[in-house]
Design an enzyme around this catalytic site. Structure first.
Site, PDB file in Angstrom:
ATOM      1  CD  GLU A 142      -2.934  -0.681   2.502  1.00 61.10           C
ATOM      2  OE1 GLU A 142      -3.038   0.474   2.986  1.00 61.10           O
ATOM      3  OE2 GLU A 142      -3.500  -1.675   3.005  1.00 61.10           O
ATOM      4  CD  GLU A 200     -12.360   1.703  -0.317  1.00 61.84           C
ATOM      5  OE1 GLU A 200     -12.840   0.793   0.399  1.00 61.84           O
ATOM      6  OE2 GLU A 200     -11.141   1.857  -0.516  1.00 61.84           O
ATOM      7  CD  GLU A 241      -8.263   6.428   6.513  1.00 58.70           C
ATOM      8  OE1 GLU A 241      -8.566   5.334   6.005  1.00 58.70           O
ATOM      9  OE2 GLU A 241      -7.085   6.752   6.731  1.00 58.70           O
TER      10      GLU A 241
END
Length: 865
Positions: free
Chosen positions: A386, A440, A449
């Site tokens: 990541e 998301e 986030e």
């Protein structure tokens, strides 16, 4: 290699050549030995040569030697192979031989630095009569193979799905293909995703979630079953290349779980093809600056890191690291933005070894390499599972914006695909997974986030960066300074009038199919169906695709059948979109049941839409707003339209095997309002899910336990002291939990049942002062809760709980490390409170996640206030 001599004599000569290189004070890596040996093998050994190269995932010099020695061959001493002089190509003029060999090695280590000198020396050697073209063959093959090896990094992407508005997995696979991405990583083993990837040629890293680590460590029968259920049914049609065991946690169960997973893969004879590892965060490092001083947390070296690194080495796997320059930059005042974004021309010098770092990303990776080196694992490979940068963030999230996201991620791609390794490991390719594929919308935490995506849920790029080697090469002489943005001039994409009809039809099919253009309006009955010509329909489809992809370069080509125009196209009464801002001006369409399809086909379509299709079918349940008229046609129409709108009215999403049709007039079924997409979703009457009081206490309690546990409902507000604890009755608590589960699952059919313990209502439930959510849009109105340290618990208990939360519990404790934003006040209570709350929020504030053996408690006022 001289076939007239036996293998051992040839190898002795080879070893002498290697020693000559070592005498140049240069390192001789395993890969160098292998490449040199391969390129000096005679034709008689070619079959075993190829078998070694293409039949082994990891090559070492020992593997090559053992394989050659085991090959029984007849060597004809009289037949002189044309390559016989290759290992003896420089038998004299030691000075020139040593010079060129040394220069070859130095050139391979330091890119183009010595290329001019090498060419000069090679020419000099030719004049001195050094034998044959074999030297030049060796030179060319050695250098070309080595360059390919050094620069062969890769880019993949993390496909997270914590959202309720993402494309379906088959559409995601098409998106990955269209972008040239061949590697993807997911955070589970979702069957829909793995099935969609089958036969795609895209390799996937799957995951065993954190909550299954204890079970996986305790029992190989558990991992046998897990592998049999989640891997074997899909592999090899789905190219599963690795299993990530856990994510960013280091509990004692981690390595035993990895070993059991590997043993289960061995049992099913797939261990040689599927690697086992575990992604870890940079918080595993006790020291990271300077990079050469990198070290793992000392208390985890013996129980976790040594066993893990040994396991990875023994199984031929690699270390997985999640490295985010964004978090280091945003939480520090000492790191420059240019350094974090690969734009620091001067760089930062490591005082211990003199290596210069042009980016924080490389420094982070070398700190991990140094940590492994310190434990004796100098040759273990690493994959960055990541890295990323958010395109948006809260006011206190320094650097979170679209410009910086494009710079960081674009430069990571270029660095990985065209730039070799890191300063400490220059010959190790950079294999990187960008986080993430999509924004998301259901992720918790700060705004950042929810904004790490390369794409919006409608598959439009958030910013334009290269994702392939071809794209990276086009500008490999420079790093991204400013992201590519669409031209401010309004433009459209239309079909070329002189395009060949066959090509035009193929391009139209692509746009409406794999390209995911919105072609609903050119279907029969749609506003843009007339004029019913191929040119008009293709123009509409091409323009839809072009606008959805932000009018990016190359999105209006379609094999030469399309062109960009700056005047609005004119085809009948059809209005052509100029992008998202004007999409709502286009005539609305709905999807309804085709009454002529027959009851059986309608029922099958209804079942699919409400089930696998994830349409919102709650309003057609008994007692809800759209239950009446209670007919198959009315219910199917509602469900089919919900599916159609949720999928952005894309071509093919209103078909259902002929059971559905597109209309341009709003459907009329009783008093039910049919959605026209997300913008009008709020007009649909709300529903809630509450406890069915006639179900009995036992059934209610079991259903409550399921909702707050396995169901993942947010039950924090019904804990003692929280806003919805009163009235403290089973019916009230169960109602809150059932409704939270129901809303989180988009009020889908069957999500308000709980074995008869629940029912749907259309009036907002009344239990004390508690507010019941009506879905994600109002979730923020529900009283928030936090988890903090219970100061009465005592220091020993608080410390033990803090250690658990930051370790096995997987809480994000980076902000409470020295020098980070939440380090002060440096007290046990403050640090424990931060860690407990991180664990609590990450676990959706579920019942029991704020206890820690009595060391924690729930509060309804923000600890920061």
């Amino acid at each position: 290699m001289n076939p007239s001599k036996d293998l051992d004599n040839n190898l002795n000569t080879f070893d002498k050549l290697v020693q000559d290189i070592i005498n140049c004070d240069e390192n001789v890596f395993e890969t160098y030995k292998v490449i040199i040996l391969f390129n000096s093998i005679s034709n008689s050994y070619r079959k075993v040569n190829n078998a070694i190269k293409y039949g082994s995932d990891t090559l070492t010099f020992e593997i090559v030697i053992d394989s050659f020695r085991s090959k029984k061959m007849e060597i004809n001493a009289e037949s002189e192979d044309k390559r016989s002089g290759e290992l003896h190509m420089i038998k004299s003029r030691m000075k020139f031989k040593q010079c060129v060999v040394c220069l070859l090695v130095r050139w391979s280590i330091n890119a183009y630095r010595y290329i001019v000198v090498c060419i000069g020396d090679v020419l000099s050697m030719a004049f001195y009569g050094l034998s044959s073209g074999f030297f030049f063959s060796f030179l060319f093959l050695f250098l070309s193979n080595l360059i390919t090896l050094v620069a062969s990094g890769s880019i993949g992407v993390n496909y997270g799905r914590v959202a309720n508005n993402l494309p379906l997995p088959p559409q995601v696979v098409q998106l990955l293909k269209a972008q040239g991405l061949t590697k993807v990583k997911i955070f589970d083993t979702d069957s829909n995703v793995l099935s969609a990837l089958s036969g795609s040629g895209i390799s996937v890293t799957v995951a065993l979630p954190n909550e299954q680590l204890s079970s996986a460590a305790a029992s190989q029968s558990y991992t046998d079953n897990w592998v049999q259920t989640n891997i074997i049914p899909y592999y090899p049609k789905t190219l599963i290349d690795a299993i990530a065991v856990g994510n960013e946690v280091t509990p004692p169960s981690l390595v035993p779980a990895m070993k059991n997973i590997y043993a289960s893969l061995l049992k099913y004879d797939v261990a040689s093809k599927i690697k086992v590892s575990s992604p870890l965060a940079l918080s595993i490092l006790q020291s990271s600056y300077p990079p050469s001083s990198g070290s793992f947390q000392s208390d985890l070296i013996e129980p976790v890191f040594k066993p893990m690194l040994n396991f990875l080495k023994q199984t031929g796997s690699y270390f997985m690291i999640n490295a985010y320059p964004f978090f280091a930059y945003s939480g520090s005042t000492d790191i420059s933005l240019d350094y974090a974004l690969f734009q620091d021309g001067k760089g930062v010098t490591d005082p211990n070894n003199g290596l210069v770092y042009k980016s924080l990303f490389e420094a982070q990776l070398d700190a991990v390499y140094a940590s492994m080196n310190a434990l004796g694992f100098n040759d273990l490979k690493m994959v960055v599972t990541e890295t990323g940068w958010p395109s948006n963030g809260d006011a206190n999230e320094k650097g979170a914006n679209i410009v910086n996201a494009a710079k960081h991620n674009g430069n990571v791609v270029r660095r990985a695909l065209t730039g070799g390794g890191t300063p400490l490991r220059p010959n190790e390719p950079l294999n990187v997974y960008i986080f993430a594929l999509f924004n998301e919308n259901q992720k918790g935490g700060p705004t950042s986030e929810r904004n790490f995506g390369l794409f919006y849920p409608n598959q439009v790029k958030v910013y334009d960066i290269p994702l392939t080697l071809e794209g990276a090469k086009s500008t490999m002489d420079k790093w991204i300074k400013d992201p590519v943005t669409p031209s401010p001039q309004v433009s459209w994409c239309v079909a070329k009038g002189d395009a060949e009809e066959k090509k035009l039809q193929e391009a139209l099919d692509y746009a409406c199919g794999q390209g995911a253009a919105d072609c609903s309006l050119i279907q029969k009955g749609g506003k843009c169906y007339d004029p019913n010509t191929l040119e008009a329909h293709a123009s509409y489809a091409f323009n839809s695709y072009y606008q959805k992809n932000s009018r990016g370069s190359g999105t209006c080509d379609f094999g030469g059948t399309a062109k960009v125009v700056t005047e609005p196209p004119k085809f009948g009464n059809c209005e052509f979109s100029t992008g998202e801002a004007s999409v709502n001006k286009v005539g609305q369409t709905w999807c309804v049941a085709n009454g002529a399809a027959g009851a059986k086909k309608l029922q099958e379509a209804l079942d699919y839409a409400c089930g696998e299709g994830k349409a919102d079918c709650s309003p057609i349940q008994k007692g809800a707003a759209c239950y009446d008229p209670n007919t198959l046609e009315a219910h199917a129409s509602y469900a089919l339209n919900s599916y159609y709108q949720k999928n952005s009215r894309r071509s093919g999403t209103c078909d259902f095997g002929g059971a559905a049709k597109v209309i341009t007039e709003s459907p009329k079924f009783g008093n039910c309002e049919f959605s026209t997409g997300e913008a009008s979703e709020s007009k649909v009457e709300q529903t809630w899910c509450v406890a069915n009081s006639v179900a009995g206490n036992k059934n209610l309690q079991e259903a409550l336990d399921y909702a707050c546990g396995q169901g993942g409902a947010d039950c924090g507000p019904i804990q003692n002291g929280a806003k919805c604890y009163e009235p403290n009755t089973l019916e009230a608590h169960a109602s809150y939990a059932f409704n939270n589960y129901y809303q989180k699952n988009s009020r889908r059919s069957g999500t308000c049942d709980f074995g008869g313990a629940a029912k749907v209502v259309t009036e907002s439930p009344k239990f004390g002062n508690c507010e019941f959510s009506t879905g994600a849009v109002t979730a923020s109105k529900v009283g928030q809760t936090w988890c903090v340290a219970n100061s009465e618990a005592g220091e020993a208990k608080l410390q033990a709980a803090l250690d658990y939360a930051c370790g096995e519990g997987g809480a994000d404790c980076r902000p409470i490390q020295e020098g980070s934003t939440c380090y002060d006040p440096n007290t046990l209570e403050a640090h424990a409170s931060y860690a407990f709350n991180s664990y609590y929020q990450k676990n959706s504030r579920r019942s029991g996640t704020c206890d820690f053996g009595g060391a924690a408690k729930v509060v309804t006022q923000s600890p920061s206030e």
